[in-house]
Structures are given as structure tokens and as C-alpha cells.
Design a protein around this motif. Structure first.
Motif, PDB file in Angstrom:
ATOM      1  N   UNK A 266     -34.610  -5.861   5.171  1.00 59.05           N
ATOM      2  CA  UNK A 266     -35.555  -4.799   5.506  1.00 59.05           C
ATOM      3  C   UNK A 266     -34.887  -3.837   6.484  1.00 59.05           C
ATOM      4  N   UNK A 267     -34.769  -2.596   6.059  1.00 57.42           N
ATOM      5  CA  UNK A 267     -34.110  -1.560   6.854  1.00 57.42           C
ATOM      6  C   UNK A 267     -34.957  -0.290   6.788  1.00 57.42           C
ATOM      7  N   UNK A 268     -35.454   0.153   7.959  1.00 57.23           N
ATOM      8  CA  UNK A 268     -35.147  -0.260   9.334  1.00 57.23           C
ATOM      9  C   UNK A 268     -35.777  -1.607   9.696  1.00 57.23           C
ATOM     10  N   UNK A 269     -35.303  -2.150  10.824  1.00 58.97           N
ATOM     11  CA  UNK A 269     -35.846  -3.417  11.302  1.00 58.97           C
ATOM     12  C   UNK A 269     -37.338  -3.276  11.581  1.00 58.97           C
ATOM     13  N   UNK A 270     -38.084  -4.333  11.263  1.00 54.91           N
ATOM     14  CA  UNK A 270     -39.534  -4.289  11.452  1.00 54.91           C
ATOM     15  C   UNK A 270     -39.884  -4.564  12.908  1.00 54.91           C
ATOM     16  N   UNK A 271     -41.103  -4.234  13.284  1.00 51.30           N
ATOM     17  CA  UNK A 271     -41.591  -4.521  14.631  1.00 51.30           C
ATOM     18  C   UNK A 271     -41.722  -6.035  14.819  1.00 51.30           C
ATOM     19  N   UNK A 272     -41.709  -6.503  16.072  1.00 48.97           N
ATOM     20  CA  UNK A 272     -41.668  -7.948  16.326  1.00 48.97           C
ATOM     21  C   UNK A 272     -42.774  -8.744  15.646  1.00 48.97           C
ATOM     22  N   UNK A 273     -43.991  -8.218  15.531  1.00 47.26           N
ATOM     23  CA  UNK A 273     -45.069  -9.014  14.951  1.00 47.26           C
ATOM     24  C   UNK A 273     -44.874  -9.240  13.453  1.00 47.26           C
ATOM     25  N   UNK A 274     -43.972  -8.478  12.828  1.00 50.62           N
ATOM     26  CA  UNK A 274     -43.672  -8.656  11.406  1.00 50.62           C
ATOM     27  C   UNK A 274     -42.369  -9.412  11.173  1.00 50.62           C
ATOM     28  N   UNK A 275     -41.746  -9.851  12.249  1.00 51.15           N
ATOM     29  CA  UNK A 275     -40.476 -10.569  12.162  1.00 51.15           C
ATOM     30  C   UNK A 275     -40.723 -12.062  12.337  1.00 51.15           C
ATOM     31  N   UNK A 276     -40.012 -12.879  11.550  1.00 56.22           N
ATOM     32  CA  UNK A 276     -40.202 -14.316  11.661  1.00 56.22           C
ATOM     33  C   UNK A 276     -39.021 -15.078  11.095  1.00 56.22           C
ATOM     34  N   UNK A 277     -38.998 -16.373  11.334  1.00 58.21           N
ATOM     35  CA  UNK A 277     -37.871 -17.204  10.931  1.00 58.21           C
ATOM     36  C   UNK A 277     -38.017 -17.778   9.534  1.00 58.21           C
ATOM     37  N   UNK A 278     -39.204 -17.673   8.932  1.00 59.73           N
ATOM     38  CA  UNK A 278     -39.418 -18.323   7.627  1.00 59.73           C
ATOM     39  C   UNK A 278     -39.987 -17.335   6.611  1.00 59.73           C
ATOM     40  N   UNK A 279     -39.484 -16.120   6.614  1.00 58.44           N
ATOM     41  CA  UNK A 279     -39.994 -15.111   5.687  1.00 58.44           C
ATOM     42  C   UNK A 279     -39.326 -15.283   4.327  1.00 58.44           C
TER      43      UNK A 279
ATOM     44  N   UNK B  50     -40.647  -6.094  -1.468  1.00 55.03           N
ATOM     45  CA  UNK B  50     -40.136  -5.737  -0.145  1.00 55.03           C
ATOM     46  C   UNK B  50     -40.815  -6.515   0.981  1.00 55.03           C
ATOM     47  N   UNK B  51     -42.137  -6.622   0.923  1.00 58.06           N
ATOM     48  CA  UNK B  51     -42.880  -7.265   2.009  1.00 58.06           C
ATOM     49  C   UNK B  51     -43.261  -8.682   1.608  1.00 58.06           C
ATOM     50  N   UNK B  52     -43.046  -9.645   2.495  1.00 59.48           N
ATOM     51  CA  UNK B  52     -43.392 -11.036   2.209  1.00 59.48           C
ATOM     52  C   UNK B  52     -44.894 -11.235   2.409  1.00 59.48           C
ATOM     53  N   UNK B  53     -45.466 -12.280   1.787  1.00 60.10           N
ATOM     54  CA  UNK B  53     -46.902 -12.535   1.987  1.00 60.10           C
ATOM     55  C   UNK B  53     -47.240 -12.865   3.442  1.00 60.10           C
ATOM     56  N   UNK B  54     -46.311 -13.496   4.160  1.00 58.21           N
ATOM     57  CA  UNK B  54     -46.578 -13.791   5.573  1.00 58.21           C
ATOM     58  C   UNK B  54     -46.712 -12.503   6.374  1.00 58.21           C
ATOM     59  N   UNK B  55     -45.908 -11.493   6.038  1.00 55.65           N
ATOM     60  CA  UNK B  55     -46.027 -10.197   6.716  1.00 55.65           C
ATOM     61  C   UNK B  55     -47.322  -9.487   6.343  1.00 55.65           C
ATOM     62  N   UNK B  56     -47.732  -9.630   5.095  1.00 55.01           N
ATOM     63  CA  UNK B  56     -49.007  -9.026   4.687  1.00 55.01           C
ATOM     64  C   UNK B  56     -50.153  -9.618   5.496  1.00 55.01           C
ATOM     65  N   UNK B  57     -50.179 -10.957   5.622  1.00 51.36           N
ATOM     66  CA  UNK B  57     -51.256 -11.600   6.375  1.00 51.36           C
ATOM     67  C   UNK B  57     -51.192 -11.231   7.845  1.00 51.36           C
ATOM     68  N   UNK B  58     -49.999 -11.181   8.412  1.00 45.93           N
ATOM     69  CA  UNK B  58     -49.866 -10.820   9.823  1.00 45.93           C
ATOM     70  C   UNK B  58     -50.350  -9.399  10.076  1.00 45.93           C
ATOM     71  N   UNK B  59     -49.994  -8.475   9.176  1.00 44.81           N
ATOM     72  CA  UNK B  59     -50.428  -7.095   9.365  1.00 44.81           C
ATOM     73  C   UNK B  59     -51.931  -6.960   9.161  1.00 44.81           C
ATOM     74  N   UNK B  60     -52.472  -7.699   8.223  1.00 49.29           N
ATOM     75  CA  UNK B  60     -53.898  -7.640   7.913  1.00 49.29           C
ATOM     76  C   UNK B  60     -54.755  -8.078   9.095  1.00 49.29           C
TER      77      UNK B  60
END
Length: 401
Positions: free
Chosen positions: A269-282, A307-317
Motif C-alpha cells: 500500500x503506497x502511500x503508507x496508511x495511517x496507524x489505525x489501518x496498519x497491522x501485523x496480520x493484514x 487493495x484494502x484488507x477486510x480487517x482494514x475495512x472493519x477498522x475504518x467502519x
């Protein structure tokens, strides 16, 4: 291995065991597990074995089971795996096997809320080129957050439900005023849907690393779309009547545990995402869809490059404090690949209607009355093994006059 006979090519092998809700004849709907071309009626088997929570399999939806949470989901899956592998369980299970052809599948869970994302870069780029040919195809926010919108839970329907062509306002580019009538650009959207089991608290965002604590599994989604209604209404607030008339989902919910072997790394993912969308198991999943129009294969969209993982979708939601409930469904948005025969909607496959597809010797752009669309999906493990998600199908009926 299983003592149950499983036909070659079946999507539901002994490592899968998705859950759904079936009705046999005039009996009440209840929960079953799919294996091969049969359904295991779980309520009597679980009761006979005095399984904790056995009564939940007699319910007409999966919601009560989904609410139990991950430890119970995993324990239930382990129990199911033992049932189909252990020859000693044959006498307990065999009387409660029913051919899938003899039952009618129901909506597997009562949908609480529905969110539709826009997570495929290829799809977003294709639509940007179609709709904004003189501008950058991706809008400035697209690579910073998973774009989405809230849909209608009440119009999510089970696979096999006929879809009535919607009517509404349409305004072609060369017209001075809108007209009202049936949609002339009725479309599909090939999507993967995520089913929430464990709720969250209002005001408490769900971190990306907590995704598996809340999401039980996946279904195939066909988010029907009236492109002409949508084009006139969606500026400035986004989709409304062009999307809310119907969304079809497959009858079997495949667990995340069953899909684990098909997990693949998230694309860079470029540019780097904000911290709340970053994780170790994406991760994403190596899933390939198959789109059939009137029985002919027309597209094979791949999910693994989304492009976007389901974990990021849930976190953003939930990052604003919004809560999720048992039975919530959130979907990936249209899945499209780089090749023409990997596009996940007819607006892309026909490039806005300018490049018709030929199906059974006839040109097709958007859907016509009587058309039948079926979407199937397969997950591929790292060892080459395949696990099926089943299929979702729907037939287009004429608009109500």
C-alpha cells in the motif's frame, strides 16, 4: 479424509463444512452444514451428543450461533471435523444426512446492517476512466481510506430470489430533464461479503488485529446495480436507489478458519496508511470468482490483489466509534482484475455498453429481462487445494408497471 462420499469437484469437502439454514419440505428452517452434495442436519446430531449450545442449531437463522464468539466457533468447527472424519460417528450422523437437492436454502442469517466498500483498485480505476475520462481515475482519498457507504439490510435476499427490475429517475447526458421508468442499465457487482458475529461497543473502535474476534466468515455477494439511476442520483451523497433495491448472497457461510489456508499477503500500500489501518496480520484471500450469464462463463475476477484488507475495512467502519452487531454484513465492493475477462461488472465488461459481450451468439451489454446471473467462487490454498464458497444466483424479472 471422510467416511462420507464426496463427489469429485464438489466445493464442500471435509475441510470446509460451511454453515447455512435449510428447509426440508414443510418443516421449520434450521441450521445445517454442507459436505459434498449433502446437508448434515445439526440439531439432532448435536442434541444426541449433548453438545453445548445444541439448541441453537434448531434456530431459523445463524444469529444466535454467531453471537457465541470465536472460542465457540472454533470448538464447533473441531466437532464438525471429527464428525465427518471419524468412522465411529457414522451411525450418529448418517440418518441426518439429506441431499442438498431435496432442501431449499434460506437466508443464512438475519442481516443487522450492511456496508458496501469500494476496495478493488482495478475496479475503481476502470470506473474512474469511464466516468471521468479527463481526470485522474482515482480520487485523492482512495488510497488513504477504504471508501464505502451504508446500504439497506432489508433488501438483502437469499440466492435464487428473483430480482425485479427497479424503476426510478434517469437522465441521459443529452437530455435536459430526467424521466421516470425501468432501469435500462441493470448490472451486477461481484463481491466478497464478511459476516460479523461478535458485536462491539458503541464508542469503541475495532482495531485491525481484532478482526478475527468479530468476523465469523464469508459469503458471495451480488450487489445488483442500476447504473442509470445511480449516475443521476449519486452526486453529491453517493449511491441510493440505484443500489438499494436488492443484494443477493450465497446460502453457505464459510468460516475464516476454513479459509485460513488461502490467506495471502496484502499488496503493498503506497502511500503508507495511517496507524489505525496498519497491522501485523493484514491478509487477503486467494479466491477466484466465476461469473455466468445464462449459463456461459463470462468473467473470472481474482480477489487476492484487492487493495484494502477486510480487517482494514472493519477498522475504518468503526474508527469513529460506530458499533457492529451480530449479523452485520460488510462487502468488498466489486472485485475486478487487470484482464478484460476478470472484470466484476457488466459496465466494465462491456466498457460502458460500447463493447458488447457475445453470449450464445447474441450481443449483451447490461442485463435484460429473463437473464440469469450465477456467481461461484473458489479459494486456493498454498498447497494447491481448493475450497468452494458455493454460488449465488438470480433471475431478472420485468419492472412492476
Amino acid at each position: 479424509m471422510s467416511w462420507i462420499d464426496i463427489p469429485d469437484g464438489s466445493p464442500f469437502g471435509p475441510e470446509n463444512l460451511p454453515l447455512g439454514v435449510f428447509r426440508y419440505g414443510d418443516e421449520e428452517p434450521r441450521v445445517g452444514a454442507a459436505i459434498g452434495d449433502q446437508v448434515i442436519d445439526l440439531a439432532p446430531v448435536a442434541s444426541a451428543q449433548m453438545l453445548d449450545g445444541a439448541q441453537l442449531f434448531a434456530e431459523p437463522t445463524l444469529n444466535a450461533f454467531l453471537a457465541l464468539g470465536r472460542p465457540a466457533w472454533r470448538a464447533t468447527r473441531n466437532w464438525l471435523l471429527d464428525l465427518v472424519r471419524n468412522e465411529n460417528d457414522r451411525d450418529a450422523v448418517e440418518p441426518h444426512l439429506t441431499p442438498q437437492s431435496a432442501v431449499s436454502m434460506q437466508l443464512p442469517f438475519e442481516v443487522a446492517d450492511y456496508v458496501d466498500f469500494y476496495a478493488s483498485e482495478q475496479h475503481a480505476t476502470n470506473l474512474g476512466r469511464l466516468f471521468r475520462p479527463d481526470s485522474e481515475p482515482l480520487l485523492p482519498n482512495w488510497k488513504h481510506l477504504p471508501v464505502g457507504y451504508h446500504g439497506r439490510a432489508g433488501t438483502i435476499v437469499a440466492s435464487g430470489t428473483d430480482i425485479v427490475r427497479p424503476s426510478g429517475q434517469r437522465k441521459p447526458p443529452d437530455a435536459s430533464v430526467p424521466t421516470f421508468g425501468p432501469s435500462q442499465r441493470l448490472d451486477i457487482e461481484v463481491e466478497l461479503g464478511y459476516v460479523v458475529g461478535t458485536p462491539s461497543k458503541l464508542g469503541a473502535p475495532v482495531p485491525v488485529d481484532s478482526f478475527e474476534d468479530h468476523v465469523y466468515g464469508v459469503v458471495i455477494v451480488n450487489d445488483w446495480s442500476a447504473r442509470d439511476l445511480q449516475a443521476w442520483e449519486y452526486v453529491p451523497l453517493g449511491p441510493f436507489l440505484g443500489k438499494s433495491f436488492a443484494t443477493s448472497i450465497s446460502p453457505w457461510v464459510v468460516s475464516l478458519d476454513a479459509l485460513a489456508a488461502a490467506a495471502v499477503p496484502l499488496p503493498v500500500q503506497d502511500p503508507a496508511v495511517l496507524p489505525y489501518l496498519s497491522g501485523s496480520r493484514l491478509v487477503n484471500f486467494d479466491i477466484t470468482f466465476e461469473v455466468y450469464l445464462n449459463g456461459q462463463l463470462v468473467s473470472t475476477p481474482p480477489y487476492k490483489d484487492i487493495y484494502w484488507s477486510p480487517a482494514q475495512m472493519l477498522a475504518h467502519m468503526t474508527v469513529n466509534g460506530a458499533s457492529v452487531r451480530t449479523g452485520d454484513l460488510f462487502a468488498s465492493g466489486t472485485v475486478s482484475g487487470a484482464a478484460k475477462d476478470q472484470r466484476g461488472s457488466f459496465i466494465e465488461l462491456s466498457w460502458g455498453g460500447r463493447e458488447p459481450l457475445v453470449v450464445d451468439g447474441k450481443e449483451h451489454t447490461f442485463l435484460e429481462d429473463g437473464d440469469v446471473v450465477t456467481i461461484a467462487a473458489w479459494a486456493t490454498g498454498g498447497d494447491g487445494s481448493r475450497l468452494g464458497l458455493g454460488e449465488v444466483t438470480g433471475r431478472i424479472r420485468p419492472a412492476v408497471s
